[in-house]
Design a protein around this motif. Sequence first.
Motif, short mmCIF file in Angstrom:
data_model
loop_
_atom_site.label_atom_id
_atom_site.label_comp_id
_atom_site.label_asym_id
_atom_site.label_seq_id
_atom_site.Cartn_x
_atom_site.Cartn_y
_atom_site.Cartn_z
N TYR A 82 0.82 -1.22 0.00
CA TYR A 82 0.00 0.00 0.00
C TYR A 82 0.85 1.26 0.00
CZ TYR A 82 -2.87 3.54 2.50
OH TYR A 82 -3.49 4.66 2.91
N THR A 83 1.74 1.40 0.96
CA THR A 83 2.54 2.62 1.05
C THR A 83 3.53 2.73 -0.11
OG1 THR A 83 4.05 1.48 2.57
CG2 THR A 83 2.32 2.85 3.55
N ALA A 84 4.05 1.59 -0.56
CA ALA A 84 4.97 1.61 -1.70
C ALA A 84 4.26 2.08 -2.97
CB ALA A 84 5.58 0.23 -1.91
N SER A 85 3.00 1.66 -3.14
CA SER A 85 2.24 2.10 -4.31
C SER A 85 2.02 3.60 -4.28
CB SER A 85 0.89 1.37 -4.36
OG SER A 85 1.07 -0.02 -4.56
N GLN A 86 1.74 4.14 -3.11
CA GLN A 86 1.59 5.59 -2.99
C GLN A 86 2.89 6.32 -3.32
OE1 GLN A 86 -0.04 6.13 1.01
NE2 GLN A 86 -2.04 6.50 0.08
N ASP A 87 4.00 5.78 -2.84
CA ASP A 87 5.30 6.38 -3.14
C ASP A 87 5.57 6.37 -4.65
OD1 ASP A 87 5.74 6.83 -0.46
OD2 ASP A 87 6.99 5.04 -0.17
N LEU A 88 5.24 5.25 -5.30
CA LEU A 88 5.43 5.16 -6.75
C LEU A 88 4.56 6.17 -7.48
CD1 LEU A 88 5.52 1.27 -7.16
CD2 LEU A 88 7.42 2.84 -7.58
N PRO A 124 -4.51 -2.42 2.39
CA PRO A 124 -3.82 -1.48 3.28
C PRO A 124 -3.91 -1.89 4.74
CG PRO A 124 -5.95 -0.60 2.67
CD PRO A 124 -5.79 -1.88 1.90
N LEU A 125 -3.16 -2.91 5.11
CA LEU A 125 -3.22 -3.44 6.48
C LEU A 125 -2.48 -2.53 7.45
CD1 LEU A 125 -2.51 -7.21 5.73
CD2 LEU A 125 -4.70 -6.00 5.72
#
Length: 212
Positions: free
Chosen positions: A72-78, A97-98
């Motif tokens: 989840y957070t990596a996708s947002q960073d990308l 998004p756990l």
Amino acid sequence: MNVTVIGTGNMGRGIAHTLARGGHTVTLQDRQLEKAEALAQEVRAAFPGATVQAGTLGEPLQGDVVILATWYTASQDLARQFQTEFAGKVVVDISNPLNARFDGLATAPGTSAAEDLARLLPDSRVVKAFNTTFAGTLVQGQVAGQPLDVLVAGDDAGAKRQVIDLVTSGGLRGIDAGGLTRARQLEGLGLLGITLQGPLGTGFVSAWKLLS
């Protein structure tokens, strides 16, 4: 279709097998080229003749569909890093998004990871898919002789149709779950599926299936 998969972990592997099984051209991107090359070699061995290539993150995107096989957070960073590169693309969010305890969702009430991603990518067509399926079942394409159901949500009908076509061509059953707000329920279903694996002893080789 020509599809770029970003991320070569367990879910990236499962999705790559699904795409190759459907005859699509697949480009695998990872921060570490050797990981992408190893998975590309595995998929080509499983599907002789499949067009699967490897690249590093940040190389030009191939095709119109990009699947973020990342946390989840990596996708947002990308999304923040490659907003311009993702513009005009169908971007598939597969994340659940756990929270840190893995017993709830980290998103705020009234939203979802997919909707958060769409706000970061206003010039992309964001679709939710694959978050209710497990990696190993995607590699196999079925559980107990039944093809996997892949629930797909998005606001752009054409983008959703493309993703459903990718799913069905890979031998799975794509189901239109409605608009992108339905990602809220899909992510809740993903969480429930994850938390049930231990009590049921199903070892992440189970699947949600709609029967009638």
